[in-house]
Scaffold this motif. Structure first.
Motif, PDB file in Angstrom:
ATOM      1  N   VAL A   1       5.846  21.830   9.645  1.00  8.27           N
ATOM      2  CA  VAL A   1       7.175  21.228   9.736  1.00  8.27           C
ATOM      3  C   VAL A   1       7.008  19.745  10.044  1.00  8.27           C
ATOM      4  O   VAL A   1       6.370  19.380  11.046  1.00  8.27           O
ATOM      5  CB  VAL A   1       8.022  21.893  10.838  1.00  8.27           C
ATOM      6  N   GLY A   2       7.560  18.890   9.199  1.00  5.29           N
ATOM      7  CA  GLY A   2       7.527  17.446   9.421  1.00  5.29           C
ATOM      8  C   GLY A   2       8.937  16.930   9.638  1.00  5.29           C
ATOM      9  O   GLY A   2       9.783  17.045   8.748  1.00  5.29           O
ATOM     10  N   ILE A   3       9.203  16.388  10.820  1.00  7.45           N
ATOM     11  CA  ILE A   3      10.530  15.884  11.157  1.00  7.45           C
ATOM     12  C   ILE A   3      10.467  14.356  11.146  1.00  7.45           C
ATOM     13  O   ILE A   3       9.723  13.753  11.907  1.00  7.45           O
ATOM     14  CB  ILE A   3      10.992  16.413  12.524  1.00  7.45           C
ATOM     15  N   TYR A   4      11.222  13.738  10.256  1.00 13.29           N
ATOM     16  CA  TYR A   4      11.191  12.304   9.934  1.00 13.29           C
ATOM     17  C   TYR A   4       9.751  11.754   9.927  1.00 13.29           C
ATOM     18  O   TYR A   4       9.435  10.786  10.628  1.00 13.29           O
ATOM     19  CB  TYR A   4      12.103  11.468  10.852  1.00 13.29           C
ATOM     20  N   PRO A   5       8.864  12.346   9.098  1.00 12.15           N
ATOM     21  CA  PRO A   5       7.460  11.925   9.113  1.00 12.15           C
ATOM     22  C   PRO A   5       7.148  10.855   8.061  1.00 12.15           C
ATOM     23  O   PRO A   5       7.705  10.858   6.966  1.00 12.15           O
ATOM     24  CB  PRO A   5       6.746  13.228   8.734  1.00 12.15           C
ATOM     25  N   PRO A   6       6.246   9.920   8.362  1.00 15.79           N
ATOM     26  CA  PRO A   6       5.733   9.032   7.310  1.00 15.79           C
ATOM     27  C   PRO A   6       4.809   9.846   6.393  1.00 15.79           C
ATOM     28  O   PRO A   6       3.901  10.521   6.878  1.00 15.79           O
ATOM     29  CB  PRO A   6       4.929   7.978   8.086  1.00 15.79           C
ATOM     30  N   SER A   7       5.040   9.794   5.097  1.00 13.58           N
ATOM     31  CA  SER A   7       4.184  10.525   4.161  1.00 13.58           C
ATOM     32  C   SER A   7       3.319   9.588   3.339  1.00 13.58           C
ATOM     33  O   SER A   7       2.313  10.004   2.765  1.00 13.58           O
ATOM     34  CB  SER A   7       5.038  11.387   3.219  1.00 13.58           C
ATOM     35  N   ASN A   8       3.724   8.320   3.260  1.00 20.74           N
ATOM     36  CA  ASN A   8       2.967   7.316   2.534  1.00 20.74           C
ATOM     37  C   ASN A   8       2.927   6.064   3.402  1.00 20.74           C
ATOM     38  O   ASN A   8       3.929   5.363   3.527  1.00 20.74           O
ATOM     39  CB  ASN A   8       3.622   7.020   1.186  1.00 20.74           C
ATOM     40  N   LEU A   9       1.797   5.776   4.018  1.00 22.54           N
ATOM     41  CA  LEU A   9       1.726   4.696   4.996  1.00 22.54           C
ATOM     42  C   LEU A   9       1.863   3.313   4.379  1.00 22.54           C
ATOM     43  O   LEU A   9       1.982   2.325   5.099  1.00 22.54           O
ATOM     44  CB  LEU A   9       0.416   4.786   5.780  1.00 22.54           C
ATOM     45  N   SER A  10       1.863   3.223   3.065  1.00 23.59           N
ATOM     46  CA  SER A  10       2.065   1.926   2.434  1.00 23.59           C
ATOM     47  C   SER A  10       3.541   1.612   2.219  1.00 23.59           C
ATOM     48  O   SER A  10       3.892   0.525   1.763  1.00 23.59           O
ATOM     49  CB  SER A  10       1.337   1.872   1.088  1.00 23.59           C
ATOM     50  N   MET A  11       4.458   2.551   2.563  1.00 24.88           N
ATOM     51  CA  MET A  11       5.889   2.311   2.355  1.00 24.88           C
ATOM     52  C   MET A  11       6.732   2.996   3.420  1.00 24.88           C
ATOM     53  O   MET A  11       7.760   3.583   3.143  1.00 24.88           O
ATOM     54  CB  MET A  11       6.320   2.832   0.977  1.00 24.88           C
ATOM     55  N   VAL A  12       6.311   2.902   4.664  1.00 24.46           N
ATOM     56  CA  VAL A  12       7.007   3.600   5.748  1.00 24.46           C
ATOM     57  C   VAL A  12       8.417   3.065   5.942  1.00 24.46           C
ATOM     58  O   VAL A  12       9.397   3.802   5.923  1.00 24.46           O
ATOM     59  CB  VAL A  12       6.201   3.491   7.060  1.00 24.46           C
ATOM     60  N   GLY A  13       8.545   1.760   6.179  1.00 26.11           N
ATOM     61  CA  GLY A  13       9.857   1.168   6.437  1.00 26.11           C
ATOM     62  C   GLY A  13       9.981  -0.186   5.777  1.00 26.11           C
ATOM     63  O   GLY A  13       9.154  -0.585   4.954  1.00 26.11           O
ATOM     64  N   GLU A  14      11.016  -0.919   6.158  1.00 25.71           N
ATOM     65  CA  GLU A  14      11.292  -2.210   5.523  1.00 25.71           C
ATOM     66  C   GLU A  14      10.237  -3.245   5.873  1.00 25.71           C
ATOM     67  O   GLU A  14       9.828  -4.050   5.049  1.00 25.71           O
ATOM     68  CB  GLU A  14      12.670  -2.701   5.965  1.00 25.71           C
ATOM     69  N   LYS A  15       9.786  -3.235   7.138  1.00 25.46           N
ATOM     70  CA  LYS A  15       8.827  -4.224   7.602  1.00 25.46           C
ATOM     71  C   LYS A  15       7.459  -3.593   7.801  1.00 25.46           C
ATOM     72  O   LYS A  15       7.332  -2.395   8.068  1.00 25.46           O
ATOM     73  CB  LYS A  15       9.306  -4.847   8.919  1.00 25.46           C
ATOM     74  N   VAL A  16       6.429  -4.408   7.685  1.00 26.52           N
ATOM     75  CA  VAL A  16       5.072  -3.956   7.973  1.00 26.52           C
ATOM     76  C   VAL A  16       4.969  -3.706   9.476  1.00 26.52           C
ATOM     77  O   VAL A  16       5.307  -4.568  10.289  1.00 26.52           O
ATOM     78  CB  VAL A  16       4.033  -5.006   7.538  1.00 26.52           C
ATOM     79  N   ASP A  17       4.529  -2.512   9.853  1.00 21.51           N
ATOM     80  CA  ASP A  17       4.425  -2.143  11.253  1.00 21.51           C
ATOM     81  C   ASP A  17       3.022  -2.487  11.753  1.00 21.51           C
ATOM     82  O   ASP A  17       2.030  -1.934  11.261  1.00 21.51           O
ATOM     83  CB  ASP A  17       4.697  -0.651  11.418  1.00 21.51           C
ATOM     84  N   PRO A  18       2.915  -3.377  12.737  1.00 15.76           N
ATOM     85  CA  PRO A  18       1.587  -3.741  13.239  1.00 15.76           C
ATOM     86  C   PRO A  18       0.828  -2.554  13.827  1.00 15.76           C
ATOM     87  O   PRO A  18      -0.408  -2.565  13.856  1.00 15.76           O
ATOM     88  CB  PRO A  18       1.887  -4.804  14.312  1.00 15.76           C
ATOM     89  N   ARG A  19       1.547  -1.531  14.259  1.00 12.44           N
ATOM     90  CA  ARG A  19       0.865  -0.350  14.804  1.00 12.44           C
ATOM     91  C   ARG A  19       0.152   0.415  13.701  1.00 12.44           C
ATOM     92  O   ARG A  19      -0.925   0.978  13.927  1.00 12.44           O
ATOM     93  CB  ARG A  19       1.883   0.536  15.525  1.00 12.44           C
ATOM     94  N   ILE A  20       0.741   0.440  12.511  1.00 12.09           N
ATOM     95  CA  ILE A  20       0.059   1.086  11.382  1.00 12.09           C
ATOM     96  C   ILE A  20      -1.173   0.278  10.994  1.00 12.09           C
ATOM     97  O   ILE A  20      -2.230   0.849  10.671  1.00 12.09           O
ATOM     98  CB  ILE A  20       1.019   1.240  10.186  1.00 12.09           C
ATOM     99  N   GLU A  21      -1.074  -1.043  11.036  1.00  9.79           N
ATOM    100  CA  GLU A  21      -2.231  -1.871  10.716  1.00  9.79           C
ATOM    101  C   GLU A  21      -3.368  -1.638  11.708  1.00  9.79           C
ATOM    102  O   GLU A  21      -4.546  -1.616  11.328  1.00  9.79           O
ATOM    103  CB  GLU A  21      -1.826  -3.346  10.697  1.00  9.79           C
ATOM    104  N   ARG A  22      -3.022  -1.450  12.973  1.00  8.27           N
ATOM    105  CA  ARG A  22      -4.060  -1.137  13.961  1.00  8.27           C
ATOM    106  C   ARG A  22      -4.654   0.244  13.706  1.00  8.27           C
ATOM    107  O   ARG A  22      -5.863   0.446  13.837  1.00  8.27           O
ATOM    108  CB  ARG A  22      -3.475  -1.189  15.376  1.00  8.27           C
ATOM    109  N   LEU A  23      -3.800   1.184  13.325  1.00  6.34           N
ATOM    110  CA  LEU A  23      -4.271   2.536  13.030  1.00  6.34           C
ATOM    111  C   LEU A  23      -5.229   2.537  11.850  1.00  6.34           C
ATOM    112  O   LEU A  23      -6.243   3.257  11.840  1.00  6.34           O
ATOM    113  CB  LEU A  23      -3.069   3.446  12.731  1.00  6.34           C
ATOM    114  N   MET A  24      -4.924   1.712  10.846  1.00  5.38           N
ATOM    115  CA  MET A  24      -5.711   1.665   9.622  1.00  5.38           C
ATOM    116  C   MET A  24      -6.908   0.715   9.713  1.00  5.38           C
ATOM    117  O   MET A  24      -7.809   0.765   8.882  1.00  5.38           O
ATOM    118  CB  MET A  24      -4.829   1.226   8.446  1.00  5.38           C
TER     119      MET A  24
END
Length: 411
Positions: free
Chosen positions: A291-314
């Motif tokens: 079960v995925g509740i509001y999950p990111p499925s493609n980290l290259s298009m999560v939201g409108e802005k680039v999330d610095p936390r995703i950049e740290r994760l990657m």
């Protein structure tokens, strides 16, 4: 000498009407906030709450409008009424949303899928889509008959020991005559927090308890954050949790072959990634459902802005390490072996855009995997943080049945 306001009825009336007009303006502002998409991080929680409990601002607006009519204040009457109507827009969308949920569930699991669920498990599912009583009581942890064991270490990592909490029903299923007690399916829960905050149970303790009362052993786990390890460290933590639950299944009365993953936001990303990559050397981490509740499925298009936390994760931005983003996106690991999937997403989610779940649903359908997407036109990110809210109640009805179909399947 100044004349006291109470000595002049007309002045009192004007002051009262001005107050009503101000309240009407506030009601209209609340209605406008509930209609708009996420404005900013500061307004997000307020907007979410207004949409999940629309009756509250609607009643306020109605009361102001009624007072405006009673005391001949057309401004208060107009603004209060407008605010009340705008606040009720989520309710006007309920019928369409429920029809879509039914269509998704039937399309994924079959038109008569409830007939495939163990009757005892089906009776434990939420009986109605919504009730006023649950709006006031769903958050209360004292109403659930469960046992809780906290802070059990399931994995030692260099940065810290990872722990989990276990919730089980106090009244376990009764054994058949002459037989042993039935084993419980397990649900492993991963909390939200953008891979950088949050904790097991956290604000979702009531939901864990609610699941446990419906016949599941719930294991709410910790995982490492981006200040401790990059991806796929969090994926490895979830795999370790699955292996630990299987190794200790007998201790907790759990059926090691009936396990589901449930995650919200970043936790949903980890859950989906784990479920879809349970192949080869990780085949022992296969689960029955996810079960995925509001999950990111493609980290290259999560939201409108680039999330610095995703950049740290990657470990860098998309142009620097595109292969990391590709590998870490659940969408890119879908196959015909992927487990049955339930996706839940608010259409006003301004943190993880709803398109994430739409494209994942499309990929799973193409692969022949049972998948249902529950769409909430009015809901924002983390809408189910209010367990008695409109969206949380409506989706829990199908979530219960999805888990029962996946883990208490009779055919």
């Amino acid at each position: 000498m100044k004349q006291d306001l109470t000595d002049n009825p007309s002045m009192m009336t004007r002051a009262f009407r001005l107050t009503l007009s101000t309240l009407g303006l506030g009601s209209a502002a609340l209605g406008m906030l509930s209609m708009l998409p996420r404005i900013s991080a500061r307004t997000w929680i307020t907007q979410m709450a207004l949409n999940e409990f629309p009756g509250v601002p609607a009643l306020i607006g109605g009361a102001v409008g009624a007072a405006g009519w009673r005391f001949k204040s057309p401004v208060a009457l107009t603004l209060g009424s407008i605010g009340s109507v705008m606040s009720l827009l989520p309710v006007l969308n309920v019928r369409r949303a429920v029809a879509n949920m039914n269509k998704e569930m039937h399309g994924a699991l079959g038109k008569n899928y409830e007939a495939d669920i163990n009757p005892g498990a089906l009776t434990q599912c939420q009986p109605k889509r919504w009730s006023l009583r649950r709006s006031f009581t769903a958050h209360r942890t004292d109403r659930y008959a469960v046992t809780v064991e906290r802070d059990i270490v399931y994995c030692e990592r260099p940065s810290r020991a990872l722990k989990l909490d276990v919730y089980r029903p106090k009244h376990a299923p009764q054994p058949a005559e002459g037989g042993s007690a039935p084993l419980l399916p397990a649900v492993i829960v991963l909390h939200p927090g953008a891979w950088s905050s949050g904790d097991k149970s956290w604000i979702f303790t009531a939901h864990d308890m609610a699941l446990a009362t419906k016949g599941y052993a719930v294991f709410d786990i910790q995982y490492r954050f981006i200040n401790e390890v990059r991806w796929p460290g969090q994926l490895d933590d979830c795999r370790a949790a699955i292996r630990w639950v299987r190794a200790h299944a007998a201790e907790f009365g759990v059926d090691a072959n009936r396990i589901a993953l449930l995650g919200r936001s970043s936790g949903g990303h980890i859950a989906l990634s784990t479920a879809y990559q349970a192949r080869g050397e990780h085949a022992d981490t296969r689960v029955s459902a996810v079960v995925g509740i509001y999950p990111p499925s493609n980290l290259s298009m999560v939201g409108e802005k680039v999330d610095p936390r995703i950049e740290r994760l990657m470990g860098g931005d998309l142009t620097e390490v595109p292969e990391n983003y590709h590998f870490a996106s659940p969408l890119n690991h879908v196959s015909h072996e992927s487990p049955a999937t339930l996706l839940i997403h608010g259409q006003k989610d301004g943190l993880v855009y709803a398109i994430n779940s739409e494209v994942l649903r499309w990929a799973l359908r193409r692969a022949g995997v049972p998948v249902a997407l529950l769409r909430l036109p009015w809901a924002h990110h983390a809408f189910d943080g209010a367990p008695g809210g409109l969206g949380a109640q409506l989706t829990q009805y199908d979530l219960d049945r999805f888990l029962a179909w996946s883990l208490y399947h009779e055919r």
